[in-house]
Enzyme design. Structure first.
Site, short mmCIF file in Angstrom:
data_model
loop_
_atom_site.label_atom_id
_atom_site.label_comp_id
_atom_site.label_asym_id
_atom_site.label_seq_id
_atom_site.Cartn_x
_atom_site.Cartn_y
_atom_site.Cartn_z
N CYS A 168 45.47 32.25 44.50
CA CYS A 168 46.08 33.41 45.15
C CYS A 168 46.83 33.07 46.43
O CYS A 168 47.90 33.62 46.67
CB CYS A 168 45.05 34.49 45.40
SG CYS A 168 43.79 34.06 46.65
N HIS A 177 40.82 36.62 49.16
CA HIS A 177 41.87 36.91 48.18
C HIS A 177 43.12 37.40 48.90
O HIS A 177 43.04 38.17 49.85
CB HIS A 177 41.41 37.95 47.17
CG HIS A 177 42.43 38.20 46.10
ND1 HIS A 177 42.93 37.20 45.30
CD2 HIS A 177 43.08 39.33 45.70
CE1 HIS A 177 43.83 37.67 44.46
NE2 HIS A 177 43.95 38.98 44.69
N ASP A 225 50.04 41.67 42.51
CA ASP A 225 49.13 40.53 42.56
C ASP A 225 49.43 39.64 41.36
O ASP A 225 49.38 40.09 40.21
CB ASP A 225 47.69 41.05 42.50
CG ASP A 225 46.64 39.95 42.71
OD1 ASP A 225 47.00 38.77 42.70
OD2 ASP A 225 45.46 40.31 42.86
#
Length: 272
Positions: free
Chosen positions: A71, A110, A125
């Protein structure tokens, strides 16, 4: 012939000949194409190698070296592209709760992004592994939202948001986030923990994921699975380092790094 810029190369990999306009349709297409093109993968943390998250390093790794990332890499790369295309977008961080209670507070490990289009806010995302959403999600509604894969929904408790995915008949909490503005050091701290801390689920572990129409492909060490939307999952254990390397190259599209310990490390995974 002139050398392609990184953003041109990125768009070319996503199937664009020219920069698309900053619209919701473009955002939807970009996110779906990204998660079906660039693998989520943790080869660096498996090998205890550094994971730099400055943009030039990420561009080199993903766009030029043929790797994927996680991420802090993939969502920063995606955010930079959105901003270059003219989207009103900025980074966010959140707490992963997948597999545990949604009121747990882990670290901010994250990274995701907030995009505002014509006054409507969306979260996008491309870096949440095997359960990454394949579409941006409207922030200010708690109604279920369809994607090209599972339905998702967001809930808000007055302070922060929880992202849920519907898996079968069950809604599973994935992560919690808020809209606090993040500085570069916030991402650096989260990435340092994820890539180096002994308690991180990534250190010394191999994780990979890629989406395709109607299915999700996942790899957890030597355990490979194809999760279909319309029928039971197919699962198998990889039996050799050579087979594992071939899977990473041919299924996940990852160009393996030239690391002297790679083969032996993968061999230990399949024997575990």
């Amino acid at each position: 012939m002139s050398r392609l810029t990184h953003s041109q190369l990125y768009l070319q990999r996503l199937g664009y000949d020219s920069p698309p306009p900053p619209t919701l349709k473009t955002l939807q297409d970009l996110q779906l194409r990204h998660v079906c093109t660039f693998a989520f993968e943790s080869l660096s943390t498996l090998l205890h190698a550094p994971v730099p998250i400055d943009l030039p390093s990420i561009e080199q790794k993903v766009l030029l070296d043929g790797r994927g990332g996680y991420c802090f890499e993939l969502n920063y790369l995606f955010l930079a592209l959105l901003q270059e295309l003219g989207f009103d977008a900025r980074g966010l961080t959140g707490w992963v709760v997948m597999g545990g209670p949604v009121d747990a507070r882990t670290g901010r490990t994250h990274r995701l992004s907030l995009v505002t289009l014509e006054g409507v806010r969306y979260v996008t995302d491309v870096g949440f592994g095997g359960m990454v959403p394949s579409s941006p999600l409207q922030l200010d509604t708690e109604a279920p939202q369809a994607t090209d894969h599972e339905p998702y929904r967001l809930t808000f408790n007055g302070a922060d948001y929880t992202l849920w995915a519907q898996v079968g008949e069950e809604w599973r909490g994935l992560y919690v986030f808020d809209l606090q503005v993040q500085a570069d050091i916030d991402y650096t701290i989260g990435n340092w923990y994820v890539s180096t801390h002994p308690a991180s689920v990534f250190v010394g572990q191999l994780k990979a994921a890629l989406l395709a129409p109607g299915k999700r492909l996942t790899l957890a060490n030597a355990h490979y699975a194809v999760h279909h939307l319309d029928r039971p999952s197919e699962k198998r254990k990889i039996e050799s380092a050579d087979e594992l390397q071939a899977l990473l190259r041919e299924i996940f599209g990852v160009r393996l790094p030239a690391h002297p310990q790679l083969h032996d490390t993968l061999e230990r995974l399949v024997k575990a």
